[in-house]
Write a protein that holds these residues in place. Structure first.
Motif, PDB file in Angstrom:
ATOM      1  N   PRO A 138       0.803  -1.238   0.000  1.00 48.91           N
ATOM      2  CA  PRO A 138       0.000   0.000   0.000  1.00 48.91           C
ATOM      3  C   PRO A 138       0.831   1.281   0.000  1.00 48.91           C
ATOM      4  CG  PRO A 138      -0.895  -1.571   1.582  1.00 48.91           C
ATOM      5  CD  PRO A 138       0.408  -2.147   1.103  1.00 48.91           C
ATOM      6  N   ILE A 139       2.043   1.249   0.576  1.00 52.64           N
ATOM      7  CA  ILE A 139       2.836   2.478   0.629  1.00 52.64           C
ATOM      8  C   ILE A 139       3.197   2.967  -0.767  1.00 52.64           C
ATOM      9  CG2 ILE A 139       5.057   1.267   0.817  1.00 52.64           C
ATOM     10  CD1 ILE A 139       4.037   4.568   2.561  1.00 52.64           C
ATOM     11  N   GLU A 140       3.263   2.057  -1.749  1.00 52.30           N
ATOM     12  CA  GLU A 140       3.573   2.458  -3.126  1.00 52.30           C
ATOM     13  C   GLU A 140       2.478   3.372  -3.662  1.00 52.30           C
ATOM     14  OE1 GLU A 140       3.221   2.140  -7.512  1.00 52.30           O
ATOM     15  OE2 GLU A 140       1.852   1.310  -6.006  1.00 52.30           O
ATOM     16  N   ARG A 141       1.230   3.012  -3.403  1.00 55.17           N
ATOM     17  CA  ARG A 141       0.112   3.841  -3.848  1.00 55.17           C
ATOM     18  C   ARG A 141       0.092   5.173  -3.112  1.00 55.17           C
ATOM     19  NH1 ARG A 141      -4.909   1.389  -1.861  1.00 55.17           N
ATOM     20  NH2 ARG A 141      -5.108   3.090  -0.368  1.00 55.17           N
ATOM     21  N   VAL A 142       0.327   5.125  -1.807  1.00 60.74           N
ATOM     22  CA  VAL A 142       0.349   6.344  -0.997  1.00 60.74           C
ATOM     23  C   VAL A 142       1.409   7.307  -1.524  1.00 60.74           C
ATOM     24  CG1 VAL A 142       0.883   7.266   1.295  1.00 60.74           C
ATOM     25  CG2 VAL A 142      -0.607   5.264   1.068  1.00 60.74           C
ATOM     26  N   TYR A 143       2.577   6.767  -1.832  1.00 64.27           N
ATOM     27  CA  TYR A 143       3.682   7.592  -2.322  1.00 64.27           C
ATOM     28  C   TYR A 143       3.324   8.274  -3.635  1.00 64.27           C
ATOM     29  CZ  TYR A 143       8.579   8.854  -3.213  1.00 64.27           C
ATOM     30  OH  TYR A 143       9.752   9.533  -3.446  1.00 64.27           O
ATOM     31  N   ARG A 144       2.683   7.548  -4.553  1.00 62.56           N
ATOM     32  CA  ARG A 144       2.270   8.137  -5.828  1.00 62.56           C
ATOM     33  C   ARG A 144       1.185   9.189  -5.644  1.00 62.56           C
ATOM     34  NH1 ARG A 144      -0.582   5.026  -8.377  1.00 62.56           N
ATOM     35  NH2 ARG A 144      -0.372   2.998  -7.370  1.00 62.56           N
ATOM     36  N   ASP A 145       0.207   8.857  -4.809  1.00 59.81           N
ATOM     37  CA  ASP A 145      -0.903   9.783  -4.609  1.00 59.81           C
ATOM     38  C   ASP A 145      -0.441  11.082  -3.951  1.00 59.81           C
ATOM     39  OD1 ASP A 145      -2.742   8.102  -5.760  1.00 59.81           O
ATOM     40  OD2 ASP A 145      -3.548   7.328  -3.869  1.00 59.81           O
ATOM     41  N   ALA A 146       0.584  10.988  -3.110  1.00 57.56           N
ATOM     42  CA  ALA A 146       1.043  12.163  -2.365  1.00 57.56           C
ATOM     43  C   ALA A 146       1.572  13.259  -3.286  1.00 57.56           C
ATOM     44  CB  ALA A 146       2.121  11.756  -1.364  1.00 57.56           C
ATOM     45  N   ARG A 147       2.071  12.888  -4.444  1.00 60.46           N
ATOM     46  CA  ARG A 147       2.692  13.882  -5.324  1.00 60.46           C
ATOM     47  C   ARG A 147       1.669  14.857  -5.891  1.00 60.46           C
ATOM     48  NH1 ARG A 147       4.896  17.390  -7.235  1.00 60.46           N
ATOM     49  NH2 ARG A 147       6.976  17.547  -8.169  1.00 60.46           N
ATOM     50  N   ALA A 148       0.410  14.434  -5.998  1.00 59.76           N
ATOM     51  CA  ALA A 148      -0.605  15.287  -6.627  1.00 59.76           C
ATOM     52  C   ALA A 148      -0.899  16.538  -5.816  1.00 59.76           C
ATOM     53  CB  ALA A 148      -1.897  14.496  -6.839  1.00 59.76           C
ATOM     54  N   GLN A 149      -0.841  16.422  -4.485  1.00 58.51           N
ATOM     55  CA  GLN A 149      -1.185  17.584  -3.655  1.00 58.51           C
ATOM     56  C   GLN A 149      -0.235  18.757  -3.840  1.00 58.51           C
ATOM     57  OE1 GLN A 149      -2.055  14.540  -2.740  1.00 58.51           O
ATOM     58  NE2 GLN A 149      -3.241  14.500  -0.853  1.00 58.51           N
ATOM     59  N   ARG A 150       0.925  18.503  -4.403  1.00 59.92           N
ATOM     60  CA  ARG A 150       1.894  19.581  -4.558  1.00 59.92           C
ATOM     61  C   ARG A 150       1.503  20.580  -5.646  1.00 59.92           C
ATOM     62  NH1 ARG A 150       7.955  17.286  -4.194  1.00 59.92           N
ATOM     63  NH2 ARG A 150       8.368  19.509  -4.492  1.00 59.92           N
ATOM     64  N   PHE A 151       0.537  20.217  -6.489  1.00 62.33           N
ATOM     65  CA  PHE A 151       0.025  21.211  -7.439  1.00 62.33           C
ATOM     66  C   PHE A 151      -1.483  21.399  -7.339  1.00 62.33           C
ATOM     67  CE2 PHE A 151       0.549  17.165  -9.740  1.00 62.33           C
ATOM     68  CZ  PHE A 151      -0.749  16.925 -10.145  1.00 62.33           C
ATOM     69  N   GLU A 152      -2.164  20.563  -6.585  1.00 63.71           N
ATOM     70  CA  GLU A 152      -3.617  20.701  -6.428  1.00 63.71           C
ATOM     71  C   GLU A 152      -3.942  22.020  -5.736  1.00 63.71           C
ATOM     72  OE1 GLU A 152      -7.370  18.246  -4.446  1.00 63.71           O
ATOM     73  OE2 GLU A 152      -5.373  17.352  -4.474  1.00 63.71           O
ATOM     74  N   GLU A 153      -4.853  22.778  -6.314  1.00 67.48           N
ATOM     75  CA  GLU A 153      -5.252  24.107  -5.823  1.00 67.48           C
ATOM     76  C   GLU A 153      -4.079  25.085  -5.762  1.00 67.48           C
ATOM     77  OE1 GLU A 153      -7.957  23.708  -6.359  1.00 67.48           O
ATOM     78  OE2 GLU A 153      -9.251  22.638  -4.996  1.00 67.48           O
TER      79      GLU A 153
END
Length: 412
Positions: free
Chosen positions: A354-369
């Protein structure tokens, strides 16, 4: 589901029960949905309907719109839990519980009925601001040309979350020939195959798999003037104050929730994994990682709630605090997920963990909003404006004091 919040008094016991219910859903059915989303690369309509039927799409909106009226700061406690799940699940809850804020203050009676359907989870509204050739503010290049009771829309949008499958676009453009924010307009436009509207599915992403994203192109697309929210010139008021400001705080809290999930996975693995006769959790370097993560998460969480209270109370520093909370939270999430993955070693790099998915998903917040670069600009402007206002006030006070002294000397 019954309401959890009274019109006059917050029902704390019912709210704690709701938190437990959402946590159980996230850890149970939510994880089943997450595995399906990752396998199929799509968010099934059935998931949207399940979240709607559970009442999770209408948590934050006021009762008069059909929502449950949960105050913003308390709603963020729920967003924190949703964010420990798959990013596409968090995104559904986040957007559906937020777009009404932008629209409601400017809506006419017809538009308010659409908002109520959105709050109920019967229609999906996509926030449609970002452009490939401009920033996300007063430099908008999409335009409208008014002819009688019709606007003709031209331009392109990209990175539009839910822009393919949504029922409506909450779309922002400017009047032809204008510059700055005064010429901007907000339009509530149905996604119904309008003439000159091209919808391009651009949904293959690093993380947040399953959520659809669109590139939208408009060529003299007719939109009735009655679709406008507020007046001409109100476009950025709708976008920034109504949605982006509280949404940045919500995204900051989503960073906290996802970081908590990463930390949870790291702790579990450190307690289980043994090398050279010792559990990873016994090794000082791993303990240091976990301690740093704990402190990072706690600090970011505290700032998020400070920003939330400022927004809730209409404080003058709500804007810079919103940007500051997202700025700090996304940097925190980067550090926490990196250390959590490192604790897993090579195992964490494989899709089965599961940490692999968490790591990928985390990158999106750096440009979201908005990226951290724009958040820093917003905060810096506010800091400098406050300093300039303070200096001007001190100067005026000093001048007034000198004038009073001079007058006293003359009278003497």
């Amino acid at each position: 589901m019954s309401d959890t919040v009274s019109d006059t008094r917050f029902d704390e016991a019912a709210f704690q029960s709701l938190k437990s219910e959402i946590d159980a859903w996230v850890r149970g059915p939510g994880e089943v949905w997450a595995e399906r989303i990752e396998a199929e690369g799509d968010v099934p309509r059935a998931l949207y309907e399940e979240l709607r039927d559970l009442g999770y799409m209408s948590l934050a909106a006021p009762r008069e719109l059909g929502g449950r009226g949960i105050p913003f700061t308390r709603y963020l406690e729920l967003m924190e839990i949703f964010s420990r799940s798959h990013a596409s699940i968090r995104m559904l809850a986040h957007v559906n519980n937020g777009t009404w804020r932008a629209m409601e203050p400017f809506a006419n009676d017809v538009q308010r009925e659409v908002i109520k359907k959105s709050v109920a989870g019967d229609v999906l509204v996509a926030f449609t601001l970002t452009e490939a050739t401009a920033g996300t503010g007063a430099d908008l290049r999409s335009t409208v040309r008014r002819e009688g009771d019709t606007y003709y829309l031209n331009g392109e949008k990209h990175l539009i979350t839910f822009g393919v499958k949504c029922d409506y676009w909450l779309l922002f453009a400017r009047l032809e020939g204008t510059t700055g924010q005064n010429g901007t307009v907000a339009l509530l436009v149905p996604n119904t195959g309008l003439p000159g509207a091209e919808v391009i599915d651009d949904s293959v992403t690093m993380g947040v798999r399953g959520t659809d994203h669109a590139i939208l192109r408009f060529t003299d697309t007719p939109v009735p003037v009655s679709a406008r929210l507020g007046d001409e010139g109100d476009g950025l008021k709708v976008a920034l104050g109504g949605f982006l400001l509280p949404s940045r705080v919500s995204v900051a809290m989503s960073c906290v929730g996802l970081a908590e999930r990463a930390q949870e996975l790291a702790i579990h693995y450190a307690l289980k994994r043994e090398t050279f006769g010792k559990k990873l959790a016994e090794r000082p370097v791993i303990q240091a990682y976990l301690a740093e993560n704990y402190a990072d998460i706690a600090a970011a969480r505290a700032l998020v709630f400070e920003a939330a209270r400022a927004f809730e109370n209409g404080a003058p520093d709500a804007g810079p605090l919103s940007s500051a909370s997202k700025m700090i939270a996304v940097d925190m999430l980067t550090r926490v997920t990196d250390k959590a993955l490192q604790i897993h070693g090579g195992q964490g790099y494989w899709h089965r963990n599961p940490i692999e998915r968490v790591y990928r998903d985390a990158r999106a917040q750096r440009f979201e909003e908005g990226t951290n670069e724009i958040q820093k600009t917003i905060v810096a402007r506010a800091v400098l404006a406050e300093a300039a206002a303070t200096a001007a006030a001190l100067k005026a006070e000093a001048a007034a004091g000198e004038e009073a002294q001079l007058e006293a000397e003359v009278q003497a």
